[in-house]
Scaffold this motif. Sequence first.
Motif, short mmCIF file in Angstrom:
data_model
loop_
_atom_site.label_atom_id
_atom_site.label_comp_id
_atom_site.label_asym_id
_atom_site.label_seq_id
_atom_site.Cartn_x
_atom_site.Cartn_y
_atom_site.Cartn_z
N GLN A 79 9.10 10.65 -2.48
CA GLN A 79 8.29 10.84 -1.45
C GLN A 79 7.49 9.66 -1.34
N ASN A 80 7.33 8.91 -0.17
CA ASN A 80 6.68 7.76 0.03
C ASN A 80 5.43 7.92 0.83
N PHE A 81 4.24 7.43 0.36
CA PHE A 81 3.10 7.70 1.01
C PHE A 81 2.45 6.29 1.19
N GLU A 82 1.77 6.18 2.34
CA GLU A 82 1.11 4.88 2.67
C GLU A 82 -0.66 5.19 2.08
N ASN A 97 0.72 -1.27 0.19
CA ASN A 97 0.04 -0.05 -0.14
C ASN A 97 0.75 1.19 -0.15
N ARG A 98 1.88 1.41 -0.84
CA ARG A 98 3.03 2.49 -0.94
C ARG A 98 2.95 2.99 -2.24
N LEU A 99 2.84 4.36 -2.34
CA LEU A 99 2.89 5.11 -3.50
C LEU A 99 4.01 6.04 -3.20
N THR A 100 4.96 5.69 -4.44
CA THR A 100 6.31 6.51 -4.38
C THR A 100 6.37 7.37 -5.48
N LEU A 133 -3.64 9.50 1.28
CA LEU A 133 -2.20 9.16 1.64
C LEU A 133 -1.85 9.83 2.96
N ARG A 134 -0.89 8.86 3.66
CA ARG A 134 -0.53 9.30 4.66
C ARG A 134 1.07 9.22 4.79
N VAL A 135 1.60 10.22 5.37
CA VAL A 135 3.32 10.35 5.35
C VAL A 135 3.52 9.60 6.74
N LYS A 152 -6.45 13.87 1.90
CA LYS A 152 -7.55 13.14 1.19
C LYS A 152 -7.80 13.85 -0.03
N LEU A 153 -7.68 12.83 -0.99
CA LEU A 153 -7.62 13.49 -2.47
C LEU A 153 -8.89 13.13 -3.13
#
Length: 139
Positions: free
Chosen positions: A112-115, A99-102, A126-128, A135-136
């Motif tokens: 940047q990495n986001f959960e 569940n990681r967006l890079t 997305l959580r840092v 929230k998008l």
Amino acid sequence: MMKNKINYKHKLNTLLAMLFAVVLVSCGGSDEVGSENMISGTNSKTWVADEEMNSAGQEVDQVDSDEQGGMQFYADGRFAMGESGMLRTGTWSFDQAANRLTLQFEDEDVSQNFEVTKLTEDEMNLRVPDGSEMKLKAK
């Protein structure tokens, strides 16, 4: 005869319990993380900030949406982010298992990495690492 009746009743109860468990698991929670193509759509998709929360879970005041811009994700793995009149570009990747967006910014040694705590066709949360969350909404 009585033993068969009890056996069927036991099997029926077991089946109902299993069905109930499946329903609970499939309906559990509204936070779901979908697949990579939900981020970019078939060609591209634009996301704008809808709400921001600090690490304590309190809502943070947002800047005007015209100044804020948005993030456009392309299906080929590129992204463009406009904010306060600046355009930043780079590549993105999504690890669904983690569940990681890079986001890897172009010409920078910065990523940047986001959960990803929620990903649907219309919403992405997305959580840092510090616990802050954005929230998008899909535009």
